[in-house]
Design an enzyme around this catalytic site. Sequence first.
Site, mmCIF file in Angstrom:
data_model
loop_
_atom_site.group_PDB
_atom_site.id
_atom_site.type_symbol
_atom_site.label_atom_id
_atom_site.label_comp_id
_atom_site.label_asym_id
_atom_site.label_seq_id
_atom_site.Cartn_x
_atom_site.Cartn_y
_atom_site.Cartn_z
ATOM 1 N N TYR A 156 54.019 32.499 31.261
ATOM 2 C CA TYR A 156 52.828 32.370 31.200
ATOM 3 C C TYR A 156 52.567 31.603 29.866
ATOM 4 C CZ TYR A 156 48.110 34.408 30.388
ATOM 5 O OH TYR A 156 46.949 34.814 30.466
ATOM 6 N N LYS A 160 50.196 28.120 29.762
ATOM 7 C CA LYS A 160 49.055 28.140 29.076
ATOM 8 C C LYS A 160 49.205 26.762 27.849
ATOM 9 C CE LYS A 160 46.647 31.216 31.139
ATOM 10 N NZ LYS A 160 45.501 30.870 32.075
HETATM 11 P P1 NDP Z 1 42.150 38.709 36.846
HETATM 12 O O1 NDP Z 1 43.663 38.920 37.284
HETATM 13 O O2 NDP Z 1 41.223 39.729 36.536
HETATM 14 O O3 NDP Z 1 41.601 37.757 37.796
HETATM 15 C C1 NDP Z 1 42.629 36.434 38.245
HETATM 16 C C2 NDP Z 1 41.579 35.459 39.095
HETATM 17 O O4 NDP Z 1 42.356 34.524 39.488
HETATM 18 C C3 NDP Z 1 41.427 36.283 40.335
HETATM 19 O O5 NDP Z 1 39.968 35.917 41.011
HETATM 20 C C4 NDP Z 1 42.241 35.718 41.298
HETATM 21 O O6 NDP Z 1 41.980 35.848 42.789
HETATM 22 C C5 NDP Z 1 42.535 34.571 40.846
HETATM 23 N N1 NDP Z 1 44.010 34.065 41.196
HETATM 24 C C6 NDP Z 1 45.091 34.450 41.220
HETATM 25 N N2 NDP Z 1 45.904 33.946 41.867
HETATM 26 C C7 NDP Z 1 45.473 32.967 42.408
HETATM 27 C C8 NDP Z 1 45.919 31.915 43.635
HETATM 28 N N3 NDP Z 1 47.006 31.678 43.745
HETATM 29 N N4 NDP Z 1 45.009 31.318 44.068
HETATM 30 C C9 NDP Z 1 43.701 31.396 43.813
HETATM 31 N N5 NDP Z 1 43.113 32.233 43.001
HETATM 32 C C10 NDP Z 1 43.939 32.991 42.318
HETATM 33 O O7 NDP Z 1 42.576 37.809 35.497
HETATM 34 P P2 NDP Z 1 41.482 37.637 34.343
HETATM 35 O O8 NDP Z 1 40.328 37.630 34.582
HETATM 36 O O9 NDP Z 1 42.075 38.537 33.306
HETATM 37 O O10 NDP Z 1 42.142 36.191 33.948
HETATM 38 C C11 NDP Z 1 41.338 34.953 34.135
HETATM 39 C C12 NDP Z 1 42.102 33.966 33.457
HETATM 40 O O11 NDP Z 1 42.003 34.013 31.850
HETATM 41 C C13 NDP Z 1 43.566 33.654 33.753
HETATM 42 O O12 NDP Z 1 43.877 32.217 33.505
HETATM 43 C C14 NDP Z 1 44.222 34.341 32.470
HETATM 44 O O13 NDP Z 1 45.454 33.691 32.140
HETATM 45 C C15 NDP Z 1 43.347 34.194 31.387
HETATM 46 N N6 NDP Z 1 43.413 35.024 30.316
HETATM 47 C C16 NDP Z 1 43.012 36.222 30.441
HETATM 48 C C17 NDP Z 1 43.148 36.873 29.281
HETATM 49 C C18 NDP Z 1 42.895 38.577 29.335
HETATM 50 O O14 NDP Z 1 43.128 39.359 28.504
HETATM 51 N N7 NDP Z 1 42.364 38.871 30.624
HETATM 52 C C19 NDP Z 1 43.532 36.613 28.029
HETATM 53 C C20 NDP Z 1 43.907 35.018 27.917
HETATM 54 C C21 NDP Z 1 43.692 34.337 29.030
HETATM 55 P P3 NDP Z 1 42.578 36.765 43.808
HETATM 56 O O15 NDP Z 1 42.759 38.185 43.285
HETATM 57 O O16 NDP Z 1 41.646 36.726 44.846
HETATM 58 O O17 NDP Z 1 43.972 36.060 44.091
#
Ligand code: NDP
Length: 248
Positions: A156, A160
Amino acid sequence: MDDQQKRTIIVTGGSRGIGRGICLAFAGTDSYVYFNYGGAEEAARHTEEKIRAAGGKGRGIHADMASEEDLETFFKTVLDDTGRVDVLVNNAGITKDALLPRMKTGDWDRVMDVNLKGAFLCTKLASRPMMRRKSGRIINIASIAAVAGNPGQANYAAAKAGLIGLTKTTALELAPRNITANAIAPGYIETDMTRRIDENRASEILARIPMGRVGTPEDVAGVAVFLASKAADYITGQVIHVNGGLYT
Ligand code: NDP
């Protein structure tokens, strides 16, 4: 604003968490909001409803970030509908954590494919219509892990960190076309992704956050809206940290 002038916003991974928060924040900016999702069909429909309730127009389309074909179809649908892409937010991301000696190669590859290659593919697809219009904003959701590292997250953190490199290079290549590219590096934000962290570890992280609270999707979404706004016209190639002081 008439429909011809409405901006088209694409958010990857808009079905849940930060991506949903970003979709809703843009829904209030008189834009068309398109998002893709992986498997969370019901959650995607819920995001669409919330976009409508916020007074926006939006549509969620299934497209796997690891599939070039899916992403091409996704962008084609958006371009057929509105003819333009003004803002791309590369938000979709996954974790597949394990300490390095135990990390499976398949888990390394999947995280790279979804979190980094998917962002590259979307950036490529968005860059063409943006270059034609000589205007565009690309916003990549990176992570504190990219700059600070995080045990158990070699895949990860590397993806990133790669996303930050992609951001800076995109910024340099596209600046002459009036397209900016910036990254947001969130710290610890309350979403499904972090709800999986065990309680003790979560309390430990919370204790290290100087502002004394975890972040919300809205904390991140506001910065995305800012980076897409006129006020950010001259900002490119930057990483904006949104972490309550967890990493300075
Ligand atoms: P969630 O797990 O809550 O949501 C992830 C989102 O990405 C969902 O909408 C999911 O859709 C989508 N997704 C995952 N895999 C795929 C795929 N193969 N194709 C299409 N869509 C996909 O994560 P967060 O909201 O927490 O994270 C959002 C971003 O922020 C990410 O990039 C994460 O790395 C980053 N981030 C988050 C942090 C945190 O503390 N939460 C901290 C730092 C960065 P579905 O479920 O339909 O597959």
